[in-house]
Design a protein around this motif. Structure first.
Motif, PDB file in Angstrom:
ATOM      1  N   VAL A   1     -10.950  -1.715  -4.963  1.00 53.81           N
ATOM      2  CA  VAL A   1      -9.463  -1.667  -5.724  1.00 53.81           C
ATOM      3  C   VAL A   1      -8.383  -0.794  -4.532  1.00 53.81           C
ATOM      4  O   VAL A   1      -7.575  -0.495  -5.209  1.00 53.81           O
TER       5      VAL A   1
ATOM      6  N   SER B   1       0.468  -0.975   0.385  1.00 52.55           N
ATOM      7  CA  SER B   1       0.006   0.275   0.009  1.00 52.55           C
ATOM      8  C   SER B   1       0.698   1.129  -0.066  1.00 52.55           C
ATOM      9  O   SER B   1       1.978   1.031   0.219  1.00 52.55           O
TER      10      SER B   1
ATOM     11  N   TRP C   1      -8.752   0.820  -2.050  1.00 50.36           N
ATOM     12  CA  TRP C   1      -8.381   1.480  -0.322  1.00 50.36           C
ATOM     13  C   TRP C   1      -7.636  -0.084   0.417  1.00 50.36           C
ATOM     14  O   TRP C   1      -8.755  -1.017  -0.044  1.00 50.36           O
ATOM     15  N   ALA C   2      -7.113   0.361   0.790  1.00 51.72           N
ATOM     16  CA  ALA C   2      -6.086  -1.007   0.706  1.00 51.72           C
ATOM     17  C   ALA C   2      -6.899  -1.757   2.752  1.00 51.72           C
ATOM     18  O   ALA C   2      -6.463  -2.559   3.033  1.00 51.72           O
TER      19      ALA C   2
ATOM     20  N   SER D   1      -4.024   0.933  -2.421  1.00 47.41           N
ATOM     21  CA  SER D   1      -3.589  -0.214  -3.057  1.00 47.41           C
ATOM     22  C   SER D   1      -2.693   1.116  -3.977  1.00 47.41           C
ATOM     23  O   SER D   1      -3.421   1.885  -4.713  1.00 47.41           O
ATOM     24  N   TYR D   2      -1.549   0.487  -4.202  1.00 47.28           N
ATOM     25  CA  TYR D   2      -0.594   0.518  -4.686  1.00 47.28           C
ATOM     26  C   TYR D   2      -0.597   0.972  -5.962  1.00 47.28           C
ATOM     27  O   TYR D   2      -0.350   1.956  -6.695  1.00 47.28           O
TER      28      TYR D   2
ATOM     29  N   GLU E   1      -3.522   2.162  -7.878  1.00 49.83           N
ATOM     30  CA  GLU E   1      -4.406   3.408  -7.406  1.00 49.83           C
ATOM     31  C   GLU E   1      -3.640   4.568  -6.725  1.00 49.83           C
ATOM     32  O   GLU E   1      -4.492   5.451  -6.800  1.00 49.83           O
TER      33      GLU E   1
END
Length: 116
Positions: A63, A2, A65-66, A84-85, A87
């Motif tokens: 997709v 993240s 938020w981690a 999320s990395y 995004e």
């Protein structure tokens, strides 16, 4: 994996060093301690609501938020955003702009710098 941002309600630090010190104190006080639960202040709630209006945090379909729900990462004057990395570029830019518009401070803990 993240990408994380911290957003808080308070005076804008004069530089990255001061921002890092404020972030460390806020994180320790509001997020590391499990002893006392502090509800998020109204300005942080409003910020999270505005952010989620654009990027919802449905735990089954997110997709972006981690770690949904995002509001659970808020305490007192601080919210810690885990994106999320894949995004992160788009979402972090919007999150930083929204924070600026609402008079909040946005800090990148990985880069140890303010997000303008």
């Amino acid at each position: 994996m993240s990408y994380d941002l911290a957003v808080w309600d308070g005076e804008r630090p004069i530089d990255d060093r001061q921002a890092g010190a404020i972030y460390d104190e806020l994180y320790e006080r509001y997020l590391e301690s499990d002893d006392v639960v502090v509800p998020p202040v109204p300005r942080i709630v409003a910020y999270v609501e505005a952010l989620l209006a654009r990027y919802p945090d449905d735990a089954n379909h997110s997709v972006v938020w981690a770690s949904p729900p995002v509001i659970e990462e808020a305490s007192g004057p601080l919210v810690y955003l885990l994106m999320s990395y894949g995004e992160a570029e788009e979402v972090s830019a919007y999150a930083a702009e929204l924070a600026r518009e609402q008079g909040l401070v946005c800090f990148d803990p990985q880069g140890e710098c303010l997000r303008l």
